[in-house]
Design a protein around this motif. Structure first.
Motif, PDB file in Angstrom:
ATOM      1  N   LYS A  86       0.824  -1.214   0.000  1.00  0.00           N
ATOM      2  CA  LYS A  86       0.000   0.000   0.000  1.00  0.00           C
ATOM      3  C   LYS A  86       0.857   1.262   0.000  1.00  0.00           C
ATOM      4  N   GLN A 117       2.129   1.758  -3.488  1.00  0.00           N
ATOM      5  CA  GLN A 117       1.054   2.292  -4.335  1.00  0.00           C
ATOM      6  C   GLN A 117       0.840   3.786  -4.101  1.00  0.00           C
ATOM      7  N   ALA A 118       1.081   4.214  -2.862  1.00  0.00           N
ATOM      8  CA  ALA A 118       0.904   5.628  -2.520  1.00  0.00           C
ATOM      9  C   ALA A 118       2.075   6.498  -2.973  1.00  0.00           C
ATOM     10  N   LYS A 174       0.063   9.726  -3.013  1.00  0.00           N
ATOM     11  CA  LYS A 174      -1.153   9.484  -3.788  1.00  0.00           C
ATOM     12  C   LYS A 174      -2.180   8.729  -2.941  1.00  0.00           C
ATOM     13  N   VAL A 197      -4.792   6.071  -1.808  1.00  0.00           N
ATOM     14  CA  VAL A 197      -4.928   4.631  -2.026  1.00  0.00           C
ATOM     15  C   VAL A 197      -6.006   4.115  -1.075  1.00  0.00           C
ATOM     16  N   ASP A 198      -6.896   3.277  -1.566  1.00  0.00           N
ATOM     17  CA  ASP A 198      -7.926   2.670  -0.721  1.00  0.00           C
ATOM     18  C   ASP A 198      -7.334   1.503   0.063  1.00  0.00           C
ATOM     19  N   ILE A 199      -7.815   1.317   1.292  1.00  0.00           N
ATOM     20  CA  ILE A 199      -7.426   0.141   2.068  1.00  0.00           C
ATOM     21  C   ILE A 199      -8.666  -0.508   2.651  1.00  0.00           C
ATOM     22  N   TYR A 213      -2.699   4.463   8.913  1.00  0.00           N
ATOM     23  CA  TYR A 213      -2.768   4.728   7.479  1.00  0.00           C
ATOM     24  C   TYR A 213      -3.735   5.870   7.182  1.00  0.00           C
ATOM     25  N   ALA A 221      -3.286   9.140   4.874  1.00  0.00           N
ATOM     26  CA  ALA A 221      -4.225   9.476   3.803  1.00  0.00           C
ATOM     27  C   ALA A 221      -4.621  10.947   3.820  1.00  0.00           C
ATOM     28  N   SER A 225      -9.237   8.824  -0.455  1.00  0.00           N
ATOM     29  CA  SER A 225      -8.953   7.458  -0.013  1.00  0.00           C
ATOM     30  C   SER A 225     -10.178   6.897   0.695  1.00  0.00           C
TER      31      SER A 225
END
Length: 428
Positions: free
Chosen positions: A269, A272-273, A295, A297-299, A315, A319, A326
């Motif tokens: 994650k 990805q961010a 950036k 990112v969904d979790i 996290y 975000a 997010s």
């Protein structure tokens, strides 16, 4: 009551060493109940929950020595005589992991009396899965004045399928099965590294276990276990927290003495961010690429190896500083968004609907007086304060002391402006 005072704005630069995993150490300490011999555990974190576990074991008649000085981070436990196999309410109410003594007490002594755990700030952690499994193994369980009492001549091996994945349930029944008569097969088990850590200790004590770390564990019961010396794994949640600390502050931080193989979902994650991570064998370097923008990112939290619920709050703090929207979905605990209102007080743009939080970044955070509601929420507020404009005051940081070893000292060592007001935990 202790408080943290944090002035934001400093990138974190340097190296932070990760302590042993609290969530491994607690069941491993409980496992010492299974033998009359001495069990020595190394890499024990110096946190409040460990001290609580010591009090619990000593209240039952165990001899427990927590190392200080040169023997720091080591404990020796000898349960030669368990004169009072009762987990008293005064202790159980302060730490939910106290229920982990149920299985080993019953297996070793044939009787266990454990105070029923109450509610929890982040949601219920019912013990019914433990009880159902022990009843399948032949235990008779009754309830009396807030306590559950379990009795058996000897537990019998059987085939148990957990109705839902449970870490403490897996650990508790795994310990009980080591001294049961015959073979026990456990299905739908938790696969967390903490379960694998416990199984490795039990094997070192003479248990016969196959499949730990998978959804099916087989245990061949033995008549007795012996003492052992074992080193606890590093704390993957502490490591993840400091990775986010390096990322959110735009620093250049080495998170040392960790196990990157336990951090796959967190590493994924962060990458990805847009966070740059250099992964070594026992360390991870996190650094800002020329002040690059994070950036969104969904979790979605899941059982291991999915994204851990214990990293959701941290996290979310990250975000707030990421470009875009997010979506954070909490699937493990029903009330684990109590940090949201405190982050909003600091300027975050977050809305909650049921188990989903929507975070709109990139939002400048401002200093504020905020309240810590639980262990991981406390860490999230520290992370937010590290990038907030001005000086924030975090109240009720005793939650932090339950699971992070001297967090303020570790952060101060890599450039954070953070200090504690009040009596320092662990001061003699």
């Amino acid at each position: 009551m202790d408080k943290f005072v944090v002035r934001g704005g400093n990138p974190l630069l340097g190296t932070i060493k990760i302590s042993g995993a609290k969530n491994s150490a607690l069941p491993c300490m409980a496992a010492a109940i299974l033998t009359a011999d001495e069990v020595i555990l190394e890499n024990i974190p110096q946190v409040r929950d460990i001290e609580t576990e010591r009090k619990l074991l000593e209240s039952m008649g165990a001899e427990v020595e927590l190392g200080y000085g040169r023997a720091q981070h080591r404990t020796s436990i000898k349960c030669a005589i368990l004169s009072d196999p009762v987990a008293k309410y005064e202790i159980v109410k302060t730490m939910r992991a106290s229920s982990l003594v149920l299985g080993p007490l019953l297996a070793r002594t044939g009787i266990a009396r454990v105070a029923m755990p109450g509610g929890c700030a982040i949601g219920g952690r019912p013990i019914d899965l433990h009880i159902k499994a022990l009843e399948q193994m032949g235990a008779v369980v009754t309830y009396d004045h807030g306590y559950l009492e379990a009795k058996t001549d000897r537990l019998k091996g059987t085939h148990i399928v957990f109705d839902k994945i449970t870490v403490t349930g897996t650990e508790d029944i795994l310990m009980a099965a080591t001294l049961a008569e015959g073979e026990t097969i456990l299905e739908n088990c938790a696969r967390e590294p903490e379960v694998t850590d416990l199984a490795a200790l039990l094997i070192a004590m003479g248990a016969k276990i196959e499949g730990a770390g998978t959804s099916t564990i087989k245990v061949q019961g033995v008549s007795s276990l012996h003492g052992a010396r074992y080193r606890i794994n590093p704390d993957r949640i502490e490591a993840g927290t400091f990775l986010i600390a390096g990322a959110i502050t735009g620093g250049d931080l080495i998170v040392d003495c960790c196990d990157p193989s336990h951090l796959g979902s967190i590493i994924g994650k962060l990458e990805q961010a847009g966070v740059r991570l250099d992964v070594g064998t026992d360390n991870i370097r996190v650094r800002s690429e020329g002040g690059g923008t994070l950036k969104a990112v969904d979790i979605s939290t899941e059982e291991y190896p999915g994204f851990p619920t214990d990293m959701q709050a941290q996290y979310m703090a990250l975000a707030t500083q990421a470009e875009g929207m997010s979506i954070v979905t909490e699937n493990i605990f029903e009330n684990r968004f109590m940090h949201v209102n405190e982050l909003i007080r600091m300027g975050a743009n977050i809305t909650v609907s049921g188990r989903t939080a929507t975070v709109r970044g990139r939002t400048p955070l401002q200093s504020a007086a905020v309240m810590c509601s639980d262990l991981r929420a406390s860490a999230a507020l520290v992370l937010a304060a590290l990038v907030a404009d001005g000086e924030s005051i975090l109240d009720r940081v005793y939650h932090m002391d339950r699971g992070y070893e001297r967090m303020e000292e570790k952060l101060r060592g890599v450039g954070a402006q953070i200090r504690r007001m009040g009596d320092v935990f662990g001061k003699k």
